[in-house]
Scaffold this active site. Structure first.
Site, mmCIF file in Angstrom:
data_model
loop_
_atom_site.group_PDB
_atom_site.id
_atom_site.type_symbol
_atom_site.label_atom_id
_atom_site.label_comp_id
_atom_site.label_asym_id
_atom_site.label_seq_id
_atom_site.Cartn_x
_atom_site.Cartn_y
_atom_site.Cartn_z
ATOM 1 N N LEU A 6 0.857 -1.187 0.000
ATOM 2 C CA LEU A 6 0.000 0.000 0.000
ATOM 3 C C LEU A 6 0.890 1.232 0.000
ATOM 4 O O LEU A 6 1.889 1.275 0.722
ATOM 5 C CB LEU A 6 -0.886 0.030 1.244
ATOM 6 C CG LEU A 6 -1.896 -1.100 1.388
ATOM 7 C CD1 LEU A 6 -2.577 -1.017 2.751
ATOM 8 C CD2 LEU A 6 -2.933 -1.033 0.283
ATOM 9 N N THR A 8 0.378 3.949 1.347
ATOM 10 C CA THR A 8 0.323 4.647 2.627
ATOM 11 C C THR A 8 1.029 3.889 3.746
ATOM 12 O O THR A 8 1.081 4.368 4.875
ATOM 13 C CB THR A 8 -1.139 4.873 3.041
ATOM 14 O OG1 THR A 8 -1.810 3.613 3.054
ATOM 15 C CG2 THR A 8 -1.847 5.820 2.079
ATOM 16 N N CYS A 9 1.575 2.722 3.444
ATOM 17 C CA CYS A 9 2.225 1.875 4.453
ATOM 18 C C CYS A 9 3.701 2.269 4.587
ATOM 19 O O CYS A 9 4.456 2.225 3.612
ATOM 20 C CB CYS A 9 2.086 0.411 4.034
ATOM 21 S SG CYS A 9 3.010 -0.736 5.068
ATOM 22 N N ASP A 10 4.110 2.624 5.796
ATOM 23 C CA ASP A 10 5.509 3.015 6.035
ATOM 24 C C ASP A 10 6.488 1.882 5.741
ATOM 25 O O ASP A 10 7.563 2.114 5.184
ATOM 26 C CB ASP A 10 5.698 3.477 7.484
ATOM 27 C CG ASP A 10 5.026 4.815 7.760
ATOM 28 O OD1 ASP A 10 4.797 5.578 6.801
ATOM 29 O OD2 ASP A 10 4.741 5.090 8.939
ATOM 30 N N ARG A 13 6.989 1.608 2.089
ATOM 31 C CA ARG A 13 7.845 2.707 1.606
ATOM 32 C C ARG A 13 9.319 2.402 1.848
ATOM 33 O O ARG A 13 10.163 2.673 1.005
ATOM 34 C CB ARG A 13 7.469 4.012 2.307
ATOM 35 C CG ARG A 13 6.176 4.590 1.841
ATOM 36 C CD ARG A 13 5.967 5.938 2.481
ATOM 37 N NE ARG A 13 4.589 6.332 2.352
ATOM 38 C CZ ARG A 13 3.916 7.019 3.248
ATOM 39 N NH1 ARG A 13 4.516 7.405 4.360
ATOM 40 N NH2 ARG A 13 2.669 7.348 3.051
#
Length: 104
Positions: A6, A8-10, A13
């Site tokens: 995702l 938005t997932c740290d 990233r």
């Protein structure tokens, strides 16, 4: 190499930054190919479902008893991430074992 996660997932990233050559696939927007999902379920089984996620906590008891494949198709954000597919090799999560296996 494909990295499923995702945007938005740290953790995703971090993996994406460490693996710039990987093709990033946001499972919320693009979904996961049937073949990849089937291979991942065969390899990781129920560990592919993140039972600590906010999405899981929002499911009813009846929904939680569904098969992992049905759950992940209906709620792609339930997948533990990232899922990294490198040829025939698959890695789940971004722990030390995954980083070591990928040479990162």
């Amino acid at each position: 190499m494909d990295l499923y996660g995702l945007k938005t997932c740290d953790t995703c990233r971090k993996a994406q930054k460490a693996l710039p050559e990987a093709r990033y696939v946001d499972v919320r927007q693009e979904g996961m190919p049937e073949a990849v999902l089937a291979m991942a379920l065969e390899r990781f089984g129920t560990a592919l479902v993140n039972t600590r996620s906010t999405t899981w906590r929002g499911l009813s008891e009846a929904e939680r008893t569904e098969a992992p494949e049905a759950l992940l198709k209906a709620h792609p954000t339930l997948m533990k991430r990232p899922l990294i597919v490198d040829g025939a090799a698959m890695h789940l999560g971004w722990g030390a074992d995954t980083r070591a296996a990928l040479g990162v």
